[in-house]
Design an enzyme around this catalytic site. Structure first.
Site: not given
Ligand code: NAD
Length: 476
Positions: A151, A283, A371
Site C-alpha cells: 500500500t 492504514c 478494513e
C-alpha cells in the site's frame, strides 16, 4: 594566521561530500547525469547473501562519523525528492501494484523523503555530578530486517531507510512481491547515491525475488538483530513470534465520529479528503463514519460538494459489498481502486472525477467492519455522541491504530480519546494530519500500535546504552 592541516582536510572533505551529494540527486554542477557508482546495488539472489552484505556494511558504518551519517541521510533525501524521482515512484507504484493514485503518492513520497526525522532524532541524555558523567546514547541494533507493504511501497522504504540509517543500522528489506520492480529501482538508486558519497556498500539490501520463504529466511537469520513489520496482522504476528526484538505496525480500521457540535461543512470536506487520499490506501485513512442523527443528512449533503457520491439503492450497495470483501477481508484485486471503477463493477455509472462512494448502512455492514482500503465509506447513524463513541471503539476492533473525531465539545473529544486508545487521534482535521501531512509533527509510514512505539522514527530503531565515567568530567 596559520590554518591547521586538520582544518584544511575537514573543509576539503565537507566540500567534496556536498558536491557529491548534489550529484547524487541526479544533477552535476554542469547539469549532466551523475557518474555510475562503483559499489554494489544492494540486490542479491540469495537472502543469506543480502543479510551478510548488510552486516558487513553495518560494521564499516560503525567507523563512520556522525557527520558522515548526516551526509548519507541528506543524500537519501536528495535522490528521493527530486521531481523526476517522485513522479516515477508515484506512477510506477500505481502501475505495478494496481493501487492508489499517483497524485497522492507523489505527496506521500515527498513527505517521507524530506520530513522523516534524521540523526537529530537520537538525542543523548546525560547525568553529571560528584560521581562523574553518565550518558545514555542511542546505538544501532546492527542489521534490521524490514518488511514493507504494497500500500505504501516506496514511502515505507524511504521512511525506514532514513530512520534506520540515522540510528546507525544497515537494513535488509523484504518488500511485498507485488512491489518488486519499484523496490529494486529505489534501492539501486539509494545505494548508487550512497556509494558516490563514500558510504559503505550495501547499507540497504534486498533480494531479487521477494517471497514469503525469503522473508522467513531473513527473519530467522542470526545476523538480523531487529525486525520491523509494516503490514497486516499475519506478518505482525510472525515478527512478534520470532524471538527477536520486533516492531509491529499493523492494520487499522479508523472510525470518524461526527457529533452535533461539529463544524459540519468542514468535517464533511475533511472526511472526503482523508478517506479518498490515495484511494483510501493509508492504514490511517477514515474507513467508516459514525454520525449523530441530527447532523447526518447535512453531513452527507456537504460531502457531495467535495466529490463524494452517495449510493442509496440497496441492490447496488449489496452488489458492491458482494465483491469487495470475502470472509471479513478486503479482496486484493479491488484494494486502492478508483471510486468510479468500483461503482462500475457494481453496475453504477458515476463521473470519473468521483473521489469517494458513501452509503448509509447498518453498523454490522462490511463497509463499517472491514478494513477495505478502497474509496468506499460506510456511514452509521446513531442517537447521540455517547453511542457514536461506543460504536467507534467497537468498529476500531482494538487495533489501537487511528481514530478521528469532529466536535467542538472538549468533553466529548476527551471521552473519545480515553475510550478509543488509538496511537493516532485526529481532532477536527483529515486523517492524514495525523501522519504529519498538513498537521503538526513528523511523518512516518510505520505506525507501531501493537508494540507501542507509535509513530516510529530513528530513536525506535536504536538501543539505549549507558556509558559511565566514574569521578570526573563533571565541570559544574
Ligand atoms: P500484507 O500483510 O499483505 O503484506 C505486508 C508485507 O508482509 C508484505 O511484504 C508481504 O509480502 C509480507 N507478508 C504478509 N504475510 C506474510 C507471511 N505470512 N509471511 C511472510 N511475509 C508476509 O499487507 P499489505 O496488503 O501489503 O498492506 C496493507 C496492510 O498493512 C493493511 O492491513 C494496513 O493497515 C497495514 N499497514 C499498516 C501500516 C502501519 O504503519 N501500521 C502501514 C501501512 C500498511
Amino acid at each position: 594566521m596559520t590554518i591547521s592541516p586538520e582544518l584544511i582536510s575537514k573543509v576539503v572533505r565537507e566540500t567534496v561530500q556536498e558536491v557529491v551529494a548534489r550529484q547524487a540527486s541526479g544533477l552535476t554542477a554542469q547539469g549532466g547525469a551523475a557518474a555510475p557508482s562503483a559499489t554494489g546495488d544492494g540486490i542479491f539472489t540469495d537472502m543469506n547473501d543480502a543479510v551478510e552484505a548488510a552486516d558487513k556494511a553495518w560494521r564499516q558504518y560503525l567507523d563512520c562519523s556522525m557527520r558522515d551519517r548526516k551526509c548519507y541521510i541528506q543524500t537519501i533525501r536528495n535522490v528521493c525528492s527530486d521531481d523526476e524521482a517522485l513522479t516515477y515512484m508515484a506512477e510506477a507504484a500505481v502501475e505495478e501494484t494496481g493501487m492508489g493514485n499517483a497524485h497522492d503518492k507523489y505527496l506521500k513520497n515527498r513527505y517521507a523523503a524530506l520530513e522523516t526525522p534524521g540523526v537529530e532524532d537520537i538525542i543523548t541524555e546525560a547525568w553529571s555530578g560528584d560521581d562523574g558523567l553518565t550518558t545514555i546514547e542511542f546505538s544501532p541494533f546492527g542489521v534490521i530486517g524490514a518488511i514493507t507493504p504494497t500500500t505504501n511501497p516506496s514511502e515505507t522504504i524511504i521512511n525506514n531507510s532514513i530512520g534506520m540509517l540515522a540510528a546507525g543500522n544497515a537494513v535488509v528489506f523484504s518488500p511485498h512481491p507485488r512491489a518488486t520492480r519499484l523496490t529494486h529501482w529505489l534501492i539501486r538508486r539509494i545505494n548508487k547515491a550512497l556509494g558516490e558519497v563514500g558510504a559503505p556498500a550495501n547499507l540497504i539490501t534486498t533480494v531479487e525475488k521477494p517471497s514469503i520463504d525469503n522473508t522467513n529466511a531473513m527473519m530467522a537469520h542470526p545476523k538480523v538483530r531487529m525486525l520491523v513489520a509494516t503490514g497486516g496482522p499475519g506478518i505482525v504476528k510472525s515478527v512478534l513470534s520470532s524471538g527477536k526484538k520486533a516492531i509491529g505496525a499493523g492494520a487499522g480500521n479508523p472510525p470518524a465520529v461526527v457529533d452535533a457540535t461539529a463544524d459540519i461543512p468542514q468535517a464533511a470536506k475533511d472526511i472526503v479528503d482523508g478517506a479518498s487520499f490515495d484511494n483510501n490506501l493509508p492504514c490511517t485513512a477514515e474507513k467508516e463514519v459514525i454520525a449523530v442523527d441530527s447532523i447526518t443528512d447535512l453531513l452527507k449533503f456537504e460531502m457531495l460538494k467535495h466529490g463524494a457520491v452517495e449510493i442509496k439503492d440497496p441492490a447496488v450497495i449489496a452488489r458492491l459489498a458482494s465483491f469487495v470483501a470475502k470472509d471479513g477481508h478486503a479482496v486484493a484485486k479491488w484494494v486502492g481502486k478508483p471510486a468510479c471503477v468500483l461503482a462500475a463493477e457494481a453496475g453504477l455509472e458515476v463521473p470519473e472525477s468521483t473521489r469517494l462512494l458513501i452509503a448509509e448502512v447498518p453498523f454490522e455492514h462490511t463497509f463499517v467492519q472491514t478494513e477495505l482500503m478502497m474509496p468506499i465509506l460506510g456511514i452509521v447513524r446513531v442517537k447521540n455522541v455517547d453511542e457514536a463513541i461506543d460504536k467507534a471503539v467497537e468498529a476500531e476492533h482494538g487495533n489501537r491504530h487511528t481514530a478521528i473525531m469532529h466536535s467542538l465539545d472538549v468533553k466529548a473529544l476527551t471521552k473519545m480519546g480515553k475510550k478509543i486508545q488509538t496511537t493516532i487521534y485526529v481532532k477536527n482535521g483529515p486523517s492524514y494530519n495525523g501522519i504529519g501531512i498538513g498537521g503538526e509533527g513528523y511523518p512516518t509510514f510505520t505506525i507501531a500500535g501493537p508494540t507501542g512505539e507509535g509513530l516510529t522514527s530513528a530513536r525506535n530503531f536504536a538501543r539505549r546504552r549507558r556509558c559511565v565515567l566514574k569521578g570526573s568530567l563533571s565541570v559544574r
